[in-house]
Design a protein around this motif. Sequence first.
Motif, PDB file in Angstrom:
ATOM      1  N   UNK A  58       0.777  -1.235   0.000  1.00  0.00           N
ATOM      2  CA  UNK A  58       0.000   0.000   0.000  1.00  0.00           C
ATOM      3  C   UNK A  58       0.808   1.284   0.000  1.00  0.00           C
ATOM      4  N   UNK A  59       2.107   1.213  -0.341  1.00  0.00           N
ATOM      5  CA  UNK A  59       2.959   2.410  -0.281  1.00  0.00           C
ATOM      6  C   UNK A  59       2.797   3.083   1.087  1.00  0.00           C
ATOM      7  N   UNK A  60       2.956   2.287   2.126  1.00  0.00           N
ATOM      8  CA  UNK A  60       2.626   2.753   3.474  1.00  0.00           C
ATOM      9  C   UNK A  60       3.658   3.713   4.050  1.00  0.00           C
ATOM     10  N   UNK A  61       4.821   3.828   3.416  1.00  0.00           N
ATOM     11  CA  UNK A  61       5.747   4.873   3.836  1.00  0.00           C
ATOM     12  C   UNK A  61       5.223   6.254   3.453  1.00  0.00           C
ATOM     13  N   UNK A  62       4.246   6.284   2.531  1.00  0.00           N
ATOM     14  CA  UNK A  62       3.639   7.541   2.081  1.00  0.00           C
ATOM     15  C   UNK A  62       2.114   7.397   2.108  1.00  0.00           C
ATOM     16  N   UNK A  63       1.528   7.222   3.300  1.00  0.00           N
ATOM     17  CA  UNK A  63       0.090   6.958   3.367  1.00  0.00           C
ATOM     18  C   UNK A  63      -0.737   8.216   3.122  1.00  0.00           C
ATOM     19  N   UNK A  64      -1.961   8.006   2.673  1.00  0.00           N
ATOM     20  CA  UNK A  64      -2.880   9.132   2.537  1.00  0.00           C
ATOM     21  C   UNK A  64      -3.270   9.635   3.926  1.00  0.00           C
ATOM     22  N   UNK A  97      -9.968  -3.369 -10.222  1.00  0.00           N
ATOM     23  CA  UNK A  97     -11.073  -3.065  -9.309  1.00  0.00           C
ATOM     24  C   UNK A  97     -10.573  -2.851  -7.878  1.00  0.00           C
ATOM     25  N   UNK A  98      -9.501  -3.542  -7.508  1.00  0.00           N
ATOM     26  CA  UNK A  98      -8.932  -3.329  -6.166  1.00  0.00           C
ATOM     27  C   UNK A  98      -8.356  -1.924  -6.060  1.00  0.00           C
ATOM     28  N   UNK A  99      -7.615  -1.489  -7.080  1.00  0.00           N
ATOM     29  CA  UNK A  99      -7.041  -0.145  -7.037  1.00  0.00           C
ATOM     30  C   UNK A  99      -8.141   0.907  -6.993  1.00  0.00           C
ATOM     31  N   UNK A 139      -8.517   6.873  -0.232  1.00  0.00           N
ATOM     32  CA  UNK A 139      -7.735   7.935  -0.885  1.00  0.00           C
ATOM     33  C   UNK A 139      -6.311   7.489  -1.224  1.00  0.00           C
ATOM     34  N   UNK A 140      -6.137   6.223  -1.559  1.00  0.00           N
ATOM     35  CA  UNK A 140      -4.791   5.693  -1.802  1.00  0.00           C
ATOM     36  C   UNK A 140      -4.400   5.880  -3.271  1.00  0.00           C
ATOM     37  N   UNK A 141      -4.355   7.133  -3.696  1.00  0.00           N
ATOM     38  CA  UNK A 141      -4.051   7.428  -5.100  1.00  0.00           C
ATOM     39  C   UNK A 141      -2.583   7.175  -5.428  1.00  0.00           C
ATOM     40  N   UNK A 142      -1.667   7.534  -4.517  1.00  0.00           N
ATOM     41  CA  UNK A 142      -0.249   7.326  -4.796  1.00  0.00           C
ATOM     42  C   UNK A 142       0.045   5.851  -5.027  1.00  0.00           C
TER      43      UNK A 142
END
Length: 393
Positions: free
Chosen positions: A224-230, A323-325, A333-336
Amino acid sequence: MDFKNVSVYRPKMEYRRFGKTDKKVSVITLGGMRYKHGSGEPRELIPADTLDQCITTVKNAINQGINLIETAYGYGKSEHLYGKVLNDELKIKRGSYFLMTKGNPKTAKETRELIEKQLRALKTDYFDFYAWHGINTQELFELSCKKNGPVEELLKLKEEGVVRHIGFSTHGPLNVILKALETDLFEFVNLHFYYFFQRNKPAIDLAAKKDMGVFIISPNDKGGQLFHPSEKLTELTKPLHPIQWNARFCLGYDSIHTLSFGLTEPTHFDQLNGIFPASAPLSADDLKIMQMLDKQKQDDPYFKFDPYVFENDPSGLNIPEILRFRMLLKCYDMKEFGLYRYNMFQEKDHWFPGRFPTEENLKQIDLSKCPPELPIIELIGETHRELFRPKKK
């Protein structure tokens, strides 16, 4: 060793038995894929700033109680980098840590030749854990596990003491993972599983039944790119950081033994302070966070639809992931993360396969699997408009 200028955080690291290997591994593994300037030839030529980065990272990892270091032939300079840092720079006693590496040789002969290269690169005479890297398709499953093939050669190397334990890594579909587990050739598996991707839970359950070690790949990046969370996700997981919450979620299953963290910066180690104790099953407080996260899915009116009915669709589109994205964007709001992963689709790539939608391949979607109330074409188009970014020429 000189441990000046290492992370000041000293969380109480936890350890779990890595299945039938019977090794007690730290629940956080130091991953070796993300060091700067890590690609390119020659592999053995290590830039000075890459070497410094790895020295600091390994010092911090040892200081935090991490005892499993993971790399792969496919990670470019990583094996040579660790060989130099662990042996020449820090001179860490070989028996004080576990070393995992990976490779995907296609024949028995190639297997032995590759292992010899990797031993030289890592400056060791054995590997604690060796995984066939990327059983991602039925064809690769058959190739790796065939009679007199690469996995059989790894078993011979195990008898010789060169490899202590054999496993496999996979980015493949669930049915392929289950087939590989059913062979009983392997002692551990490296696979994807996070709060935002729970598709592989049946594989984890089967691995537990077979007493296999379970290693989770890239929970902070692919998870989830969790180092840069929404901001929204950060609010939902408070008082924990999303990295801490996701780690606790994974470790909430006692059948999961270690999570690979790409800890390449000193600040990355800060997130370890807050993961422990990791309760299995989840604590009451962690369950409350999960309930809040689960509730957010209701922001997507189609969240109950199982996208895997479209797995291997004739269009070539990776509809389950599309569909998951879309759901992650709409609900969290996980656009990144969506921009990062959506634009990694490769039509002829078995690591993350998928076409981008065109008028032609949209017409090839098997709509017989689609309920009439699900506007699948519109949902795919919406996701593509939000997340697609043409590659710069």
